[in-house]
Structure formats: C-alpha cells, structure tokens
Design a protein around this motif. Structure first.
Motif, PDB file in Angstrom:
ATOM      1  N   ILE A 295       8.274  -6.004  -8.406  1.00 29.73           N
ATOM      2  CA  ILE A 295       9.000  -6.082  -7.142  1.00 29.73           C
ATOM      3  C   ILE A 295      10.448  -6.504  -7.372  1.00 29.73           C
ATOM      4  CG2 ILE A 295       9.176  -7.318  -4.948  1.00 29.73           C
ATOM      5  CD1 ILE A 295       6.986  -5.236  -5.005  1.00 29.73           C
ATOM      6  N   ASN A 296      10.650  -7.526  -8.190  1.00 29.53           N
ATOM      7  CA  ASN A 296      12.005  -8.008  -8.454  1.00 29.53           C
ATOM      8  C   ASN A 296      12.854  -6.951  -9.155  1.00 29.53           C
ATOM      9  OD1 ASN A 296      11.548 -10.498  -7.261  1.00 29.53           O
ATOM     10  ND2 ASN A 296      10.894 -11.465  -9.172  1.00 29.53           N
ATOM     11  N   ASN A 297      12.248  -6.234 -10.092  1.00 31.71           N
ATOM     12  CA  ASN A 297      12.976  -5.160 -10.772  1.00 31.71           C
ATOM     13  C   ASN A 297      13.336  -4.044  -9.800  1.00 31.71           C
ATOM     14  OD1 ASN A 297      12.880  -6.434 -13.249  1.00 31.71           O
ATOM     15  ND2 ASN A 297      11.048  -5.365 -13.937  1.00 31.71           N
ATOM     16  N   LEU A 298      12.417  -3.768  -8.875  1.00 32.02           N
ATOM     17  CA  LEU A 298      12.672  -2.724  -7.883  1.00 32.02           C
ATOM     18  C   LEU A 298      13.811  -3.119  -6.945  1.00 32.02           C
ATOM     19  CD1 LEU A 298      11.774   0.035  -6.893  1.00 32.02           C
ATOM     20  CD2 LEU A 298      10.052  -1.085  -5.487  1.00 32.02           C
ATOM     21  N   LYS A 299      13.846  -4.394  -6.564  1.00 27.06           N
ATOM     22  CA  LYS A 299      14.941  -4.892  -5.717  1.00 27.06           C
ATOM     23  C   LYS A 299      16.285  -4.710  -6.420  1.00 27.06           C
ATOM     24  CE  LYS A 299      12.286  -8.517  -3.340  1.00 27.06           C
ATOM     25  NZ  LYS A 299      12.141  -9.982  -3.179  1.00 27.06           N
ATOM     26  N   LYS A 300      16.341  -5.067  -7.702  1.00 32.08           N
ATOM     27  CA  LYS A 300      17.587  -4.929  -8.460  1.00 32.08           C
ATOM     28  C   LYS A 300      17.979  -3.466  -8.577  1.00 32.08           C
ATOM     29  CE  LYS A 300      16.742  -9.087 -11.256  1.00 32.08           C
ATOM     30  NZ  LYS A 300      16.419  -9.582 -12.616  1.00 32.08           N
ATOM     31  N   TRP A 301      16.983  -2.616  -8.819  1.00 27.72           N
ATOM     32  CA  TRP A 301      17.270  -1.190  -8.986  1.00 27.72           C
ATOM     33  C   TRP A 301      17.825  -0.591  -7.700  1.00 27.72           C
ATOM     34  CZ3 TRP A 301      15.614   3.466  -6.906  1.00 27.72           C
ATOM     35  CH2 TRP A 301      15.993   4.622  -7.618  1.00 27.72           C
ATOM     36  N   ILE A 302      17.228  -0.940  -6.562  1.00 24.13           N
ATOM     37  CA  ILE A 302      17.672  -0.371  -5.292  1.00 24.13           C
ATOM     38  C   ILE A 302      19.077  -0.852  -4.956  1.00 24.13           C
ATOM     39  CG2 ILE A 302      16.822  -2.094  -3.621  1.00 24.13           C
ATOM     40  CD1 ILE A 302      16.207   1.631  -3.240  1.00 24.13           C
ATOM     41  N   GLN A 303      19.407  -2.100  -5.321  1.00 23.79           N
ATOM     42  CA  GLN A 303      20.760  -2.618  -5.072  1.00 23.79           C
ATOM     43  C   GLN A 303      21.796  -1.864  -5.904  1.00 23.79           C
ATOM     44  OE1 GLN A 303      20.424  -6.791  -5.942  1.00 23.79           O
ATOM     45  NE2 GLN A 303      19.470  -7.309  -3.977  1.00 23.79           N
ATOM     46  N   MET A 304      21.424  -1.487  -7.119  1.00 27.21           N
ATOM     47  CA  MET A 304      22.348  -0.807  -8.011  1.00 27.21           C
ATOM     48  C   MET A 304      22.429   0.687  -7.723  1.00 27.21           C
ATOM     49  SD  MET A 304      21.222  -2.681 -11.569  1.00 27.21           S
ATOM     50  CE  MET A 304      21.914  -1.342 -12.510  1.00 27.21           C
ATOM     51  N   SER A 305      21.355   1.270  -7.213  1.00 26.24           N
ATOM     52  CA  SER A 305      21.254   2.733  -7.152  1.00 26.24           C
ATOM     53  C   SER A 305      21.525   3.320  -5.782  1.00 26.24           C
ATOM     54  CB  SER A 305      19.844   3.161  -7.604  1.00 26.24           C
ATOM     55  OG  SER A 305      19.556   2.674  -8.885  1.00 26.24           O
ATOM     56  N   ALA A 306      21.550   2.500  -4.730  1.00 26.13           N
ATOM     57  CA  ALA A 306      21.651   3.053  -3.387  1.00 26.13           C
ATOM     58  C   ALA A 306      22.701   2.356  -2.551  1.00 26.13           C
ATOM     59  CB  ALA A 306      20.297   2.951  -2.677  1.00 26.13           C
ATOM     60  N   LYS A 307      23.335   3.140  -1.694  1.00 24.96           N
ATOM     61  CA  LYS A 307      24.130   2.580  -0.614  1.00 24.96           C
ATOM     62  C   LYS A 307      23.231   2.621   0.626  1.00 24.96           C
ATOM     63  CE  LYS A 307      27.944   3.610   2.491  1.00 24.96           C
ATOM     64  NZ  LYS A 307      28.954   4.621   2.899  1.00 24.96           N
ATOM     65  N   ILE A 308      22.957   1.459   1.211  1.00 24.09           N
ATOM     66  CA  ILE A 308      22.024   1.386   2.334  1.00 24.09           C
ATOM     67  C   ILE A 308      22.769   0.922   3.579  1.00 24.09           C
ATOM     68  CG2 ILE A 308      19.913   0.339   3.230  1.00 24.09           C
ATOM     69  CD1 ILE A 308      18.986  -0.036   0.348  1.00 24.09           C
TER      70      ILE A 308
ATOM     71  N   TYR B  43       3.051  -8.182 -10.900  1.00 23.82           N
ATOM     72  CA  TYR B  43       3.363  -7.597  -9.590  1.00 23.82           C
ATOM     73  C   TYR B  43       4.723  -8.090  -9.099  1.00 23.82           C
ATOM     74  CZ  TYR B  43       2.923  -6.621  -4.598  1.00 23.82           C
ATOM     75  OH  TYR B  43       3.139  -6.182  -3.323  1.00 23.82           O
ATOM     76  N   ILE B  44       4.941  -9.411  -9.181  1.00 27.36           N
ATOM     77  CA  ILE B  44       6.210  -9.997  -8.743  1.00 27.36           C
ATOM     78  C   ILE B  44       7.362  -9.466  -9.592  1.00 27.36           C
ATOM     79  CG2 ILE B  44       7.519 -12.142  -8.527  1.00 27.36           C
ATOM     80  CD1 ILE B  44       5.374 -11.739  -6.394  1.00 27.36           C
ATOM     81  N   CYS B  45       7.131  -9.308 -10.887  1.00 29.40           N
ATOM     82  CA  CYS B  45       8.148  -8.782 -11.791  1.00 29.40           C
ATOM     83  C   CYS B  45       8.542  -7.359 -11.382  1.00 29.40           C
ATOM     84  CB  CYS B  45       7.641  -8.794 -13.231  1.00 29.40           C
ATOM     85  SG  CYS B  45       8.823  -8.151 -14.434  1.00 29.40           S
TER      86      CYS B  45
ATOM     87  N   LYS C  53       0.835  -1.196   0.000  1.00 33.18           N
ATOM     88  CA  LYS C  53       0.000   0.000   0.000  1.00 33.18           C
ATOM     89  C   LYS C  53       0.871   1.247   0.000  1.00 33.18           C
ATOM     90  CE  LYS C  53      -3.940   2.249   0.285  1.00 33.18           C
ATOM     91  NZ  LYS C  53      -4.957   2.171  -0.746  1.00 33.18           N
ATOM     92  N   ILE C  54       1.983   1.186   0.733  1.00 28.05           N
ATOM     93  CA  ILE C  54       2.897   2.315   0.722  1.00 28.05           C
ATOM     94  C   ILE C  54       3.454   2.510  -0.679  1.00 28.05           C
ATOM     95  CG2 ILE C  54       5.129   3.150   1.613  1.00 28.05           C
ATOM     96  CD1 ILE C  54       3.033   3.327   3.685  1.00 28.05           C
ATOM     97  N   CYS C  55       3.855   1.402  -1.298  1.00 25.08           N
ATOM     98  CA  CYS C  55       4.420   1.492  -2.644  1.00 25.08           C
ATOM     99  C   CYS C  55       3.354   1.889  -3.655  1.00 25.08           C
ATOM    100  CB  CYS C  55       5.001   0.143  -3.055  1.00 25.08           C
ATOM    101  SG  CYS C  55       6.361  -0.400  -2.027  1.00 25.08           S
ATOM    102  N   GLN C  56       2.131   1.364  -3.444  1.00 29.97           N
ATOM    103  CA  GLN C  56       1.018   1.630  -4.360  1.00 29.97           C
ATOM    104  C   GLN C  56       1.460   1.398  -5.795  1.00 29.97           C
ATOM    105  OE1 GLN C  56      -1.942   3.284  -2.657  1.00 29.97           O
ATOM    106  NE2 GLN C  56      -2.842   2.056  -4.233  1.00 29.97           N
ATOM    107  N   LEU C  57       1.839   0.164  -6.102  1.00 27.70           N
ATOM    108  CA  LEU C  57       2.360  -0.134  -7.423  1.00 27.70           C
ATOM    109  C   LEU C  57       1.220  -0.124  -8.439  1.00 27.70           C
ATOM    110  CD1 LEU C  57       4.760  -2.955  -6.312  1.00 27.70           C
ATOM    111  CD2 LEU C  57       5.382  -0.676  -7.081  1.00 27.70           C
ATOM    112  N   GLU C  58       0.986   1.049  -8.990  1.00 27.85           N
ATOM    113  CA  GLU C  58      -0.132   1.240  -9.887  1.00 27.85           C
ATOM    114  C   GLU C  58       0.351   1.775 -11.226  1.00 27.85           C
ATOM    115  OE1 GLU C  58      -3.526   2.485  -6.625  1.00 27.85           O
ATOM    116  OE2 GLU C  58      -2.552   3.996  -7.832  1.00 27.85           O
ATOM    117  N   SER C  59      -0.474   1.602 -12.224  1.00 25.41           N
ATOM    118  CA  SER C  59      -0.201   2.213 -13.506  1.00 25.41           C
ATOM    119  C   SER C  59      -0.585   3.682 -13.445  1.00 25.41           C
ATOM    120  CB  SER C  59      -1.004   1.503 -14.602  1.00 25.41           C
ATOM    121  OG  SER C  59      -2.382   1.585 -14.321  1.00 25.41           O
ATOM    122  N   LYS C  60      -0.257   4.436 -14.499  1.00 24.30           N
ATOM    123  CA  LYS C  60      -0.449   5.888 -14.452  1.00 24.30           C
ATOM    124  C   LYS C  60      -1.911   6.280 -14.359  1.00 24.30           C
ATOM    125  CE  LYS C  60       3.857   7.143 -16.736  1.00 24.30           C
ATOM    126  NZ  LYS C  60       4.481   7.833 -17.890  1.00 24.30           N
TER     127      LYS C  60
END
Length: 303
Positions: free
Chosen positions: A142-155, A138-140, A120-127
């Motif tokens: 989420i998986n793409n978002l996980k990869k993006w966050i690993q590449m784009s952020a130092k956490i 939905y799973i796709c 709900k926080i993410c609200q993964l919706e179309s435009k």
C-alpha cells in the motif's frame, strides 16, 4: 448479408437490455419484462441470451445486483439493509443468500474483511492468485502504491460537462480491440478520426469484482456534434458531475496499477464513488510514442 444484419439487430436489442437493467436494478427484471424491452418473445429471448452470455437472464440480473452491492459495501458506509433494497432484494436474508453464493461470505463479513474499502477492488494478490499472507507485506504494498501514484499521476477533482459518445459494446477485455476496430471503421469515413478525436473506454463492471470474461465495456469516441449511427454503433452519454481525474503517461502494462492507485487515493482522501461508470479517455496512440506509452486520463465519478 442477411445473417449479419440479424446479428447486428440482435446486438442493438441486447444493448437496450443492458441499459434497462442497469437503470432498474431495484425493479421488475423478469423474463417477460426484459423480453418486451428486447422486442422478442420470452422463449426466443431466453434462448438468445443464454447462447450469447453462457448464463440465463436471471443469473445475469442476480450477478449484476450482487456485484453492484459488493461495490457499495466497499465504497460507501450505507447500511446493508439499504443496499439490499437498492438492488432489488426483498429482504436481508435473500440478499445474504445471493451474496454468499458469489463471495462465500455474508455482506457483513465481506465488509469486515475489507476495512480499507479498496482492498477487494485492488485485489492485492500474487500472480498465482494467493493473497499476501502477512499484514506487514500488505502495508508495504500500500505504501509503495501511494508513492507510485504521487510520482506517476496528476490528480484533480472537478465537475465535468456532459459528453456525447458513439460506441460499440463488448463483453470481456479480449473483445475490446475488435470493438474499437468496428468503431474506427464506422468513424473514419465520417471524418471523425481526425487529430482532435478522443477515444474512451467506459467500464460497467470492475475486473476485481466481475470475472474478466464477463466485464462489460464500451469502446467509444467522443462526439462534438450530433450524428446518426447505424448497425452495431450506439449512442450514449457520460453525464455531468464531479469526478476524480488521474492523468497518466504509462505503459500498457500499468493500467491496472494506475486504477488501483487512483481508487486508493479516493479512499485515502475521503471521497465516495458515485453510482456512475468509471472511464478512460486517451490522448495519443501509444504506438507512436517514443517509449510506447499511453497518455490517458482515468475518471472516477464521485458523490
């Protein structure tokens, strides 16, 4: 001139009201109580609040309680009865009625519909606002978002020290730029806008739970010494505590995606959001970046 002074005084009083409500969501937030905090008569305060917020005080308080409850339902495993008491509802039935008014489902169903606690926080919706219809897509995402966050952020997860800030409060993202302009206009002659200055935005609401034009934020500057404020400028603190910190170098159109990914990382790694406000700290002026990117840290307070 007098009219402007009156407007500033009113805003300062309303800021006191915001803080009191946030700190006492389980307590007496009646018109009589809050009008005393604002130093207005109940009749006058009711008119001012309704005019400036397009909702009555009671509607605002109920919405805040329900939205904070929704956040807890997503980010914690606390019992619904415990959540209802925490946010000032007398019993589960009154909580359920209020909750269904905003989300069209019961608290129990709301939690079931969001099993990953971030959806709900993410609200993964179309435009066009329609939810993606199938689980595979939905799973796709989420998986793409996980990869993006690993590449784009130092956490990292660490305990931060207390920060003192001067701020200008605003409601709605459309008003954040003007709030920063007022803050900078005040800070510049005081020598605060130097090469070491750090600006921050504090979010008291989530854009995915609260309507965008009702999200409350503070445009802030971190202070390294005590200072006296005046007019619309207030003083606040970010308390010490443990935070997830995501460091990004991103375009201005990637902020929502970054927050979404950081909340996803939080849930994937078993952390629980604390009852403190997320915030951003900026390390550059994106207009001066060769690729117009923002160097920014996102902070999620955790338990």
């Amino acid at each position: 001139m007098i009219e402007n002074e009156i407007q500033v005084d009113y805003k300062n009083r309303i800021n006191r009201v915001y803080q009191y409500i946030d700190e006492n969501l389980d307590g007496d937030l009646s018109l009589n109580t809050i009008s005393e905090i604002a130093c207005f008569s109940p009749f006058h305060f009711h008119r001012i609040f309704k005019y400036t917020h397009s909702e009555t005080l009671n509607e605002y308080v109920t919405r805040r309680r329900v939205e904070k409850s929704a956040s807890d339902l997503l980010h914690t495993t606390r019992r619904i009865s415990e959540i209802s008491i925490t946010y000032g509802f007398n019993d589960n039935s009154s909580f359920t009625r209020a909750f269904k008014k905003y989300y069209s489902v019961s608290p129990t169903e709301f939690r079931k519909q969001n099993p990953n606690k971030f959806s709900k926080i993410c609200q993964l919706e179309s435009k066009n606002g329609q939810e993606y219809p199938d689980r595979e897509k939905y799973i796709c995402i989420i998986n793409n978002l996980k990869k993006w966050i690993q590449m784009s952020a130092k956490i990292e997860v660490k305990r931060i020290s207390k920060m003192n800030l001067a701020y200008v409060s605003c409601i709605g993202s459309q008003n954040l730029e003007a709030a920063y302009q007022k803050l900078i206009q005040w800070a510049t002659p005081k020598g605060l806008m130097n090469e070491h200055a750090k600006m921050a935005t504090i979010y008291y609401d989530s854009f995915k739970i609260t309507e965008a034009n009702k999200v409350r934020m503070s445009a802030s500057i971190i202070l390294d010494k005590p200072i006296k404020t005046e007019g619309e400028i207030g003083l606040t603190t970010i308390e010490q505590g443990k935070c997830i910190i995501g460091s990004f170098e991103i375009g201005v159109d990637e902020f929502e995606k970054s927050w979404t990914g950081l909340f996803l990382w939080m849930n994937e790694n078993g952390y629980k959001k604390a009852n403190r406000s997320p915030f951003e700290i900026y390390h550059n002026n994106f207009n001066e970046h060769p690729e117009r990117k923002c160097i920014v840290d996102f902070y999620i307070p955790i338990e």
